[in-house]
Design an enzyme around this catalytic site. Structure first.
Site, short mmCIF file in Angstrom:
data_model
loop_
_atom_site.label_atom_id
_atom_site.label_comp_id
_atom_site.label_asym_id
_atom_site.label_seq_id
_atom_site.Cartn_x
_atom_site.Cartn_y
_atom_site.Cartn_z
N HIS A 77 9.85 5.02 8.77
CA HIS A 77 8.70 4.09 9.32
C HIS A 77 8.03 3.56 8.38
O HIS A 77 7.76 2.28 8.11
CB HIS A 77 7.78 4.82 10.38
N ASP A 106 8.30 -27.43 -5.67
CA ASP A 106 8.90 -26.27 -5.26
C ASP A 106 8.46 -25.12 -6.12
O ASP A 106 7.65 -25.16 -7.01
CB ASP A 106 10.49 -26.47 -5.40
N TRP A 142 7.61 9.02 2.59
CA TRP A 142 7.92 8.14 1.99
C TRP A 142 7.51 7.92 0.61
O TRP A 142 8.18 7.47 -0.46
CB TRP A 142 7.04 6.77 2.46
N SER A 169 14.14 -7.07 -6.21
CA SER A 169 13.81 -8.28 -5.47
C SER A 169 12.15 -8.60 -5.54
O SER A 169 11.99 -9.96 -5.74
CB SER A 169 13.94 -8.14 -3.93
N SER A 170 11.43 -7.62 -5.51
CA SER A 170 9.94 -7.92 -5.59
C SER A 170 9.50 -8.49 -6.94
O SER A 170 8.55 -9.41 -7.19
CB SER A 170 8.88 -7.10 -5.08
N HIS A 253 -1.04 3.72 -6.08
CA HIS A 253 -2.13 3.27 -5.88
C HIS A 253 -2.06 1.83 -6.00
O HIS A 253 -2.65 1.12 -5.03
CB HIS A 253 -3.32 3.98 -6.50
N GLU A 255 0.00 -0.03 -5.80
CA GLU A 255 0.98 -0.69 -4.70
C GLU A 255 -0.03 -0.98 -3.58
O GLU A 255 0.31 -2.09 -2.70
CB GLU A 255 1.96 0.31 -4.32
N TYR A 257 -2.74 -1.83 -3.48
CA TYR A 257 -3.34 -3.29 -3.54
C TYR A 257 -2.53 -4.47 -3.57
O TYR A 257 -2.88 -5.42 -3.08
CB TYR A 257 -4.31 -3.21 -4.77
N SER A 268 -9.71 -15.26 3.05
CA SER A 268 -10.28 -16.30 2.48
C SER A 268 -10.08 -17.87 2.49
O SER A 268 -10.87 -18.53 2.43
CB SER A 268 -10.54 -15.86 0.78
N HIS A 302 -6.54 10.45 -6.90
CA HIS A 302 -7.11 10.66 -5.75
C HIS A 302 -6.20 11.00 -4.55
O HIS A 302 -6.83 11.67 -3.49
CB HIS A 302 -8.42 9.48 -5.30
N HIS A 303 -4.90 10.82 -4.97
CA HIS A 303 -3.93 11.29 -3.74
C HIS A 303 -3.73 12.71 -4.01
O HIS A 303 -2.81 13.36 -3.47
CB HIS A 303 -2.86 10.47 -3.97
N THR A 328 -14.58 -4.61 -3.61
CA THR A 328 -14.41 -4.55 -2.24
C THR A 328 -15.61 -5.03 -1.66
O THR A 328 -15.43 -5.98 -0.83
CB THR A 328 -13.83 -3.31 -1.70
N LYS A 331 -16.37 -8.69 -1.91
CA LYS A 331 -15.74 -9.47 -1.03
C LYS A 331 -16.07 -9.44 0.26
O LYS A 331 -16.26 -10.70 1.12
CB LYS A 331 -14.12 -8.91 -1.12
N ARG A 450 -0.81 15.98 9.34
CA ARG A 450 0.16 14.84 9.29
C ARG A 450 1.45 15.16 9.35
O ARG A 450 1.79 16.38 8.66
CB ARG A 450 -0.43 13.74 8.74
C1 HEM Z 1 -12.47 1.44 -0.99
C2 HEM Z 1 -11.15 1.18 -1.04
C3 HEM Z 1 -10.18 2.52 -0.87
C4 HEM Z 1 -10.36 3.98 -0.96
C5 HEM Z 1 -11.62 4.34 -1.69
C6 HEM Z 1 -9.50 4.88 -0.69
C7 HEM Z 1 -9.31 6.10 -1.02
C8 HEM Z 1 -8.13 6.86 -0.63
C9 HEM Z 1 -7.99 8.36 -0.66
C10 HEM Z 1 -8.79 8.85 -1.71
C11 HEM Z 1 -6.69 8.70 -0.21
C12 HEM Z 1 -5.98 10.08 -0.44
C13 HEM Z 1 -6.31 10.79 0.75
C14 HEM Z 1 -5.52 12.07 0.84
O1 HEM Z 1 -4.36 11.87 0.67
O2 HEM Z 1 -6.19 13.13 0.96
C15 HEM Z 1 -6.20 7.30 0.28
C16 HEM Z 1 -4.56 7.37 0.88
C17 HEM Z 1 -4.31 6.13 1.11
N1 HEM Z 1 -4.87 4.98 1.11
FE1 HEM Z 1 -6.75 4.37 0.56
N2 HEM Z 1 -8.33 3.84 -0.45
C18 HEM Z 1 -9.07 2.43 -0.37
C19 HEM Z 1 -8.31 1.67 0.12
C20 HEM Z 1 -7.00 1.40 0.52
C21 HEM Z 1 -6.21 0.33 0.72
C22 HEM Z 1 -6.76 -1.06 0.59
C23 HEM Z 1 -5.05 0.60 1.00
C24 HEM Z 1 -3.90 -0.18 1.52
C25 HEM Z 1 -3.90 -1.49 1.92
C26 HEM Z 1 -4.99 1.96 1.02
C27 HEM Z 1 -3.84 2.73 1.58
C28 HEM Z 1 -3.78 4.08 1.48
C29 HEM Z 1 -2.62 4.68 1.90
C30 HEM Z 1 -1.30 4.22 2.46
C31 HEM Z 1 -2.81 6.09 1.69
C32 HEM Z 1 -2.09 7.12 2.03
C33 HEM Z 1 -0.94 7.73 1.01
C34 HEM Z 1 -0.20 8.69 1.52
O3 HEM Z 1 -0.41 9.94 1.42
O4 HEM Z 1 0.95 8.49 2.15
N3 HEM Z 1 -6.33 2.41 0.75
N4 HEM Z 1 -7.10 6.52 0.08
CU LIG Z 2 -4.69 5.28 -3.45
#
Ligand code: HEM
Ligand SMILES: [Cu+2]
Lengths: 525, 204
Positions: A77, A106, A142, A169-170, A253, A255, A257, A268, A302-303, A328, A331, A450
């Site tokens: 997924h 183009d 993933w 591709s990307s 990370h 990614e 963004y 915008s 932070h992950h 952020t 914005k 999860r």
């Molecule tokens: C203010 C902005 C953001 C902060 C401070 C933030 C912070 C965090 C933190 C600390 C985690 C880790 C959590 C953990 O696994 O314990 C996390 C996970 C995640 N964040 Fe964010 N995030 C932000 C914005 C975003 C944005 C804009 C996206 C995507 C469009 C995003 C997508 C994700 C994803 C996909 C995960 C999980 C990844 C995984 O373990 O599979 N985050 N975020």
């Molecule tokens: Cu992150």
């Protein structure tokens, strides 16, 4: 769309028709359409997988699928949605809109463009086919963490190759976008006059070039660990599994963004049009985007707060992560200020844009909660994280794309979409989205992990609510598909401007946009 | 497409630069491996433990006022038909004093199996102050069919360890290393344990 554009074919080209036209096309609008259709298909495929997950989680215990297949579904997924729906979707928007927005005939590298698209169907056939190999599809999540992914069956190898192809591709797409924006702007289209969608894509393209190769390197190392007795991540040979996490998140990370910046761009564009005011704080918007992109490189761990980093590391990554909230916030402030005292109307694109601003901000706040290291020890790998990233990815990226689709569909097809159905789609989508994902915050705070197919009884009620919401959310997307098809087929004729006071060169060309636009560059005021 | 041809040489230059950047970043992905490793070795992060030779230990003074609990644990990864357990679950040690204990390994299969233990110390801050002077993890262990063996680890907790640390856990993960064993490490085995090696070297 095929019929709409066939009428505009220039005779001197003698393009092939039918399926060959789509296979051989080098036209940015055709390729944009291909990307968007591909993205929508993947969105529905990935959505079905999500429904398998939610069906299993509807009740505690194991009912619908076995745990191994459940793990394959969570893995697939995410891969399908991230690499198949969101990224190609934005490339589709880029193809359609960037040349029209900067007054170019183009994309700069049209043949490469054709290639970057046509790699994708092969990549995803490979990825999805892995589900049918002995032992099933990849089931490591993933993120493909080693050593689990070193142990998987041949499906992991297929996934690795699929990731290589998507990466190529990307990267090709990103090169094309950068070259187009740097070299193809109409005379007078200075960088600081670029529409914000173009700016966000330019920065996204640089992020892609910086991190997609790192992901390719990481999965290549996985591959050699699996088959060629290297030990990058395999502790048996002296490797380090935590190293994989570091390299993965160095990609991962930035990614996230990559997945959100073009969405910021679309928002915008939409908000000023329906506020009948220019975008507030254009320069700060550009700077904030660049700032976010820069910061995204120094927050990856932070992950990994719970892998056993020393205090200094935890503090560094905690504070750098919190810092991202500043640009952020700039914005969000600018979007709200754009609307301030504007004469607002609430057509479907605007409804989506407003929902994105509101709901994405909730996702940003939960991100801030996760950024607090000691708190993350509790939240990590729980449904709270799942709620967080769906608020930023679904109600951020995906809903921004839906808003963008409604916004530009009249320009693409020459017909107005069905406003009433569009609004119904918006409300069902948005309400069911919140029913699905809001309760997941509570589940996570209460400790539900999860990626587990079963759960303790006290989590039942919120899971039932979430699963019911998910099926509603899935069904409501059928309305979207119907509206799009209906709009392609016919509908009220759209004017060239389409909206009351839109800004941007795309509104100066006829609707539907002819096959070739800006063969002679426009005059920029 | 006339505009595109006008731009073609500028395009080519830019494309070349971007492609170079792509390859550079691909290389950087691999370069991260030694970079992180160097970083972890210097800082002792990631639970990578240190090695000391006993002559320097003799000289350090023992902190007679402090007792630290050292816990022992271990696990076996799939693919290694061994059973392992620490002989004692935990012991009290004084910073600066040499201590030793053993792990008991049993080969449950009917063939000779090569395995190796990868140590890890938690909390991470303690890792840099936990020094092993002798350890079965310094080299590959060959267990005959059905053999049971007691394997020794000798260590010292350095006196300058932070005062708030009262419990340290030493954990070993045992892996089957057949496919990584080369002639060099077979020789090393015959010479006895190789000192001065914190963790197995990829190339050996
Ligand atoms: C203010 C902005 C953001 C902060 C401070 C933030 C912070 C965090 C933190 C600390 C985690 C880790 C959590 C953990 O696994 O314990 C996390 C996970 C995640 N964040 Fe964010 N995030 C932000 C914005 C975003 C944005 C804009 C996206 C995507 C469009 C995003 C997508 C994700 C994803 C996909 C995960 C999980 C990844 C995984 O373990 O599979 N985050 N975020
Ligand atoms: Cu992150």
């Amino acid at each position: 769309m095929a019929t709409a554009e066939a009428a505009h074919h220039d005779e001197h080209h003698g393009h092939p028709t039918g399926i060959l036209r789509w296979i051989t096309t080098t036209n940015h609008k055709d390729i944009g359409t291909l990307y968007l259709c591909f993205s929508l298909t993947m969105f529905l495929v990935g959505g079905l997988m999500a429904l398998v997950i939610r069906a299993e989680l509807f009740q505690p215990g194991l009912q619908v699928v076995d745990p191994h297949f459940f793990n394959q579904m969570t893995t697939m997924h995410a891969l399908v949605m991230i690499f198949g729906a969101v990224m190609p979707g934005f490339v589709g928007f880029a193809n359609w809109m960037i040349p029209m927005m900067i007054g170019a005939p183009d994309m700069a590298l049209p043949r490469l463009n054709n290639w970057s698209f046509w790699i994708l169907p092969f990549a995803f056939t490979m990825l999805l086919a892995s589900l049918f190999t002995a032992g099933g599809g990849p089931a490591s999540g993933w993120t493909l963490y080693a050593p689990l992914s070193i142990q998987g069956g041949m499906s992991v190898d297929m996934t690795i190759f699929a990731i290589h192809m998507m990466g190529v591709s990307s990267i090709l797409g990103a090169i094309n976008v950068i070259v187009t924006i740097f070299n193809m702007r109409a005379p007078g289209m200075a960088l600081m006059k670029l529409p914000l969608f173009v700016w966000t894509w330019l920065i996204t393209a640089f992020l892609l070039i910086a991190v997609m190769p790192v992901l390719a390197g990481a999965v290549t190392m996985l591959l050699t660990d699996r088959h060629f007795d290297t030990a990058f991540f395999n502790p048996a040979g002296g490797g380090d599994p935590v190293m994989f996490q570091h390299i993965f998140w160095f990609f991962g990370h930035p990614e996230v963004y990559i997945l959100i910046l073009p969405a910021f761009g679309i928002i915008s564009e939409i908000i000023p049009t329906f506020s009948r005011k220019p975008l507030f704080g254009y320069t700060t918007m550009v700077l904030a985007t660049a700032g976010i992109a820069f910061l995204s490189f120094i927050v990856w761990a932070h992950h990994m707060f719970t892998v056993g980093m020393p205090l200094a590391g935890e503090l560094f990554f905690m504070y750098s992560t919190m810092l991202i909230a500043v640009p952020t916030g700039v914005k969000v402030f600018n979007w709200v200020s754009t609307m301030w005292r504007g004469s607002l109307t609430f057509e479907t694109p605007m409804l989506f844009a407003l929902a994105v601003v509101f709901l994405f901000t909730i996702g940003g706040f939960s991100g801030l909660m996760l950024a607090i290291t000691p708190a993350d020890f509790q939240y990590h790998d729980t449904y709270f994280v799942v709620a967080h990233f769906h608020y930023v990815l679904f109600s951020g990226s995906v809903m921004a794309m839906m808003g963008g689709a409604y916004y530009w569909l009249p320009k693409w097809t020459g017909h107005m979409y069905d406003e009433r159905l569009g609004k119904i789609h918006f409300w069902t989508n948005t309400i069911f989205f919140n029913i699905t994902f809001f309760p997941q915050h509570f589940l996570g705070l209460a400790g539900m992990p999860r990626r587990i197919p079963d759960y303790a009884l006290q989590f039942t009620e919120f899971n039932v609510i979430s699963s019911m919401g998910a099926f509603g959310l899935g069904l409501s997307q059928l309305i979207f598909v119907y509206v799009v098809i209906k709009c392609v087929r016919g509908g009220k004729k759209a004017s060239d401007k389409v909206w009351d006071q839109p800004r941007g060169l795309e509104w100066t060309v006829p609707s539907p946009a002819p096959h070739h636009t800006f063969d002679t560059p426009p005059k920029i005021a | 497409m006339s505009a595109a041809t006008e731009h073609s040489s500028a395009n080519r230059r830019l494309v070349v630069r971007l492609v170079v950047a792509v390859f550079a970043m691909f290389g950087f992905g691999f370069a991260l491996v030694p970079l992180y490793d160097v970083f972890c070795d210097i800082t002792g992060l990631n639970g990578k433990t240190g090695v000391a030779d006993s002559s320097t230990i003799e000289a350090t003074s023992v902190d007679k006022d402090r007792w630290i609990t050292v816990e022992f644990t271990g696990n076996v990864a799939t693919g290694l038909p061994w059973e392992i357990r620490p002989k004692v679950a935990k012991m009290e040690v004084q910073p600066g004093a040499l201590a030793r204990t053993t792990y008991i390994a049993h080969n449950t299969s009917n063939r000779t199996v090569v395995g190796r233990a990868i140590p890890s110390v938690t909390p991470g801050e303690a890792a840099a102050h936990f020094k092993k002077t002798e350890c079965f993890c310094f080299s590959e262990q060959y267990l005959e069919p059905g053999e049971t063996r007691e394997m020794t680890v000798q260590f010292v907790v350095e006196p300058d360890i932070a005062p708030n640390l009262t419990t340290i856990t030493l954990s070993y993960a045992f892996f089957n290393t057949e496919k990584f064993v080369t002639q060099k490490s077979v020789d090393a085995k015959n010479d006895g344990a190789k000192p001065g090696e914190a963790r197995p070297d990829k190339k050996s």
